[in-house]
Design a protein around this motif. Sequence first.
Motif, PDB file in Angstrom:
ATOM      1  N   PRO A 120     -45.819  32.385 -52.936  1.00  0.00           N
ATOM      2  CA  PRO A 120     -47.215  31.924 -52.915  1.00  0.00           C
ATOM      3  C   PRO A 120     -47.514  31.061 -51.682  1.00  0.00           C
ATOM      4  N   GLU A 121     -46.520  30.332 -51.180  1.00  0.00           N
ATOM      5  CA  GLU A 121     -46.737  29.494 -49.986  1.00  0.00           C
ATOM      6  C   GLU A 121     -47.103  30.360 -48.779  1.00  0.00           C
ATOM      7  N   ARG A 180     -55.277  30.094 -45.423  1.00  0.00           N
ATOM      8  CA  ARG A 180     -55.787  28.919 -44.703  1.00  0.00           C
ATOM      9  C   ARG A 180     -56.301  29.259 -43.299  1.00  0.00           C
ATOM     10  N   ARG A 206     -59.005  29.520 -55.862  1.00  0.00           N
ATOM     11  CA  ARG A 206     -59.262  28.444 -54.905  1.00  0.00           C
ATOM     12  C   ARG A 206     -60.048  28.954 -53.697  1.00  0.00           C
ATOM     13  N   TYR A 207     -59.742  30.176 -53.256  1.00  0.00           N
ATOM     14  CA  TYR A 207     -60.405  30.713 -52.066  1.00  0.00           C
ATOM     15  C   TYR A 207     -61.575  31.639 -52.411  1.00  0.00           C
ATOM     16  N   SER A 253     -50.657  31.409 -49.247  1.00  0.00           N
ATOM     17  CA  SER A 253     -51.525  30.266 -48.994  1.00  0.00           C
ATOM     18  C   SER A 253     -51.655  30.002 -47.492  1.00  0.00           C
ATOM     19  N   LEU A 297     -54.495  30.932 -56.334  1.00  0.00           N
ATOM     20  CA  LEU A 297     -54.947  30.948 -54.936  1.00  0.00           C
ATOM     21  C   LEU A 297     -56.253  31.734 -54.793  1.00  0.00           C
TER      22      LEU A 297
END
Length: 381
Positions: free
Chosen positions: A130-131, A138, A170-171, A134, A167
Amino acid sequence: MGRISPLMRPPESNEARILLGPGPSMVAPRVMDAMRRPMLGYLDPDLFVVLFEIQIGLRHLFRTENEVTLALPGTGMSGAECALANLIEPGDRVLIISGGFFGERLVEIARRCGAEVHPVRAEWGTQVEPEAVSATLRQHPRWKLIAMVHAETSTGVHQPVEPIAELARRYEALLVVDAVTSLGGMPVEVDACHIDVCFSASQKCIGAPPGLAPITFSPRAWHAIEKRRTPCQSWYLDIRLLWDYWNEPHIYHHTTPASLMYALRAALEMIEQEGLPARHERHRHQAERLWMGLQELKLELVIPPERRLPMLSVVRIPEGIPDGEFRLRLLREFNIEIGGGLGEWRGQVWRIGLMGHSCLAHNVDLLLSAMNTLLHQYRSG
Ligand SMILES: *Cc1c(COP(=O)(O)O)cnc(C)c1O
């Protein structure tokens, strides 16, 4: 006169093949029998009763209240095309999570829809972190969607939905999930995970013949489709046209494969009767029996247990065993099909599926005993 090689011998009976590959899986007699019902026209009110019952069964299986839930007339890939073609407009920015062969297909389809595609890849056999997703998110504003494969059938890796769903929220991106191999064999939580479009196929853990692709659209996805500035690039898979056939006013769109619908309805009834938790437990339990047996045969399971799928196990082909010949002998001498490696792993691994009606103790035992016999012959020269 030369002898006919046993490998060339055609099957002598129509005894059901033991299908333990990556799909299709075996079809229960009750589901096969359902296809013998008389044919119905595509506007017959009795057919709409069948379609209505399929919608109810699919909502239960997807764990969703989404109204727009139906079965496309096509295999699993039609689900992928339908999901992406309806959501993507040319120029849309999309992120595709890819850890294998089927993830790459999503990349290719999204590109053909005209999207600006940002693939986030993992080495075969591992999960996309997931990082990493992400970090890519970004870098740019305005993401239309994130698409992922829940159960990557080329590697046997489980890619968990929840962290990616978080995610996506969030986005403010839509979330598309390929649940072709997972649905019916492990939990797929469309509403709880806020999945916007989820699709599957009739012939894997659902246990029906190939030819139908269950799919569901969230109200959010539907809203995005209604806001499109351009028509869906696929006429055949335009979900708005399909919905006007499945739902009032039932406008003719294509000729419904009624026999397949009968089969899918019967398979969904069997799922209902077994119960989802029991069905998932059956897949897990038989997988564990298979893994134990394979290890006793000194075969290496490629994927570590924490990310291993229950319905698809990948083993490394041992040194000195001829891949093609071994699988052909399993087929001809033991009536059992397993899968070979796909893409990068071609010739390196076997893929063993325990899906739907194939996932029975009896079949696990048959496979282990057949493999034991053959491996013994090869290993003792
Ligand atoms: C099998 C599979 C597909 C393709 O399904 P078809 O029915 O062959 O079109 C897509 N995605 C995954 C993960 C699969 O396992």
